[in-house]
Motif scaffolding. Structure first.
Motif, PDB file in Angstrom:
ATOM      1  N   ASP A  40       1.011  -1.229   0.075  1.00 52.99           N
ATOM      2  CA  ASP A  40       0.123   0.016  -0.141  1.00 52.99           C
ATOM      3  C   ASP A  40       0.922   1.218   0.048  1.00 52.99           C
ATOM      4  O   ASP A  40       2.086   1.244   0.080  1.00 52.99           O
ATOM      5  N   ASN A  85      -2.399  -3.107  -3.686  1.00 56.84           N
ATOM      6  CA  ASN A  85      -3.134  -1.917  -4.326  1.00 56.84           C
ATOM      7  C   ASN A  85      -2.514  -1.581  -5.724  1.00 56.84           C
ATOM      8  O   ASN A  85      -3.057  -0.965  -6.761  1.00 56.84           O
ATOM      9  N   LYS A  88      -3.812  -3.125  -9.460  1.00 58.29           N
ATOM     10  CA  LYS A  88      -5.487  -3.357  -9.639  1.00 58.29           C
ATOM     11  C   LYS A  88      -5.611  -2.891 -11.022  1.00 58.29           C
ATOM     12  O   LYS A  88      -4.877  -2.221 -11.899  1.00 58.29           O
TER      13      LYS A  88
END
Ligand code: EPU
Length: 320
Positions: A40, A85, A88
């Motif tokens: 992240d 993340n 994606k």
């Protein structure tokens, strides 16, 4: 410095003393102090702050397909964004938002499932989206250079002071196989694709992959084209592969590095090649092409000689 303490809140994968040969398509490269796959943004920020605190440079590694790093070890932080993340894929009509760590093959596949094309020319390029954008990757189809910047709408990056900024295409300095994105971290891109029939997309993908395999296919580790095609902006631009071929280099070896007999702009690793072998071969090629055609070839791959990396000062962020 206590690295474990500094990285206490890091979420993701981390390895110390990891050989980059495990992460480059050339299968060449020495060890880096830290190899990290953050999940992240806050973990990415932790790495950036650690790099500043410790004066270690950052090396962004996507699919590792355009990279030749030396065989020595380096006090550096290598960051790969293929997890969490950062890989994606989201859709809004014909606009795709994709993470920098998403592989191009997966990007093409997800777009195809949604009936979106326009990126078939990227088929077979072994890159992450971030790496492809940084190098403005592409291909030549029917004499026309097609590059990923053509479909890019917008880019989100993280700056050296860990701010997230959205940039428009016109700010990114795209030229043939380059951009001005070497001093930031590409996070996410918006691409404008075209609604197309899946049958047509699949046909184009098959054709492009077949062409690529026929002209470049190899079973050995390599890094794609080594040199840019010289003079691409001019009429009568030459293919580096053609010039190297006509200079008699096909099959020429230094150690276990060999000029591919299929496409002369490819150097293959016959097994256990060292970075210094490839660098020597590159230098021989440049010398001969210069002598024979009076053309200076420029590398398309990024070459990092760890011995030439300077000592950086604390408090600044430096990218290799
Ligand atoms: N040629 C030779 N000998 C060789 C290689 C090529 O004579 O060993 C001749 C070919 O016969 C052809 C001309 O050179 O007439 C151009 O060759 P090719 O079509 O293979 O294209 P290229 O200019 O060598 C470019 C890209 C490739 C991309 C192909 C797709 C660059 C540096 N290379 O190669 O991109 O896949 O077009 O056609 O722009 C890469 O960037 O890593 C890469 C592989």
């Amino acid at each position: 410095m206590n690295l474990a303490k500094e990285l206490k809140n890091f979420k993701g994968e981390i390895k110390f003393g990891e050989p980059l040969s495990r992460h480059t398509t050339f299968r060449i490269g020495g060890k880096v102090k830290i190899w990290a796959k953050p999940f992240d943004y806050s973990s990415l920020r932790l790495l950036i702050n650690l790099a500043k605190l410790s004066a270690m440079p950052i090396l962004m590694v996507g699919a590792g397909s355009n990279l030749l790093v030396s065989d020595d070890s380096l006090e550096a932080i290598a960051i790969n964004l293929s997890a969490g993340n950062f890989s994606k894929f989201r859709l809004n009509s014909n606009i795709v938002s994709a993470g920098a760590g998403l592989g191009l093959a997966r990007l093409i596949e997800c777009s195809l499932e949604a009936g979106l094309g326009g990126i078939e020319f990227l088929a077979g390029i072994p890159a992450s989206l971030g790496g492809a954008i940084r190098t403005n990757a592409g291909t030549t189809i029917e004499g026309r250079i097609k590059s990923i910047s053509e479909v890019l709408e917008e880019l989100r990056i993280m700056t050296a002071d860990t701010k997230i900024v959205t940039l428009e295409k016109k700010d990114l300095g795209f030229v043939y196989r380059d951009s001005n994105l070497s001093q930031c971290i590409i996070l996410e891109a918006k691409l404008k694709l075209k609604r197309k029939s899946k049958v047509k997309i699949k046909k184009l993908l098959r054709e492009n992959l077949k062409d690529r395999l026929e002209t470049q296919g190899t079973d050995y580790a390599c890094a794609g084209c080594i040199f840019k095609n010289p003079g691409v902006k001019l009429l009568g631009a030459k293919s580096a592969g053609f010039l190297i071929d006509k200079s008699g280099f096909k099959g020429k070896r230094v150690g276990a590095a060999e000029v591919s007999v299929r496409h002369a702009n490819f150097i293959i690793n016959r097994g256990g090649a060292k970075a210094k072998d490839v660098i020597k071969l590159i230098s021989l090629i440049k010398g001969k092409v210069k002598e024979k055609f009076a053309i200076t070839l420029e590398s398309e791959i990024k070459i990092i000689d760890f011995k030439l990396v300077p000592c950086f000062s604390k408090g600044t962020l430096n990218f290799l």
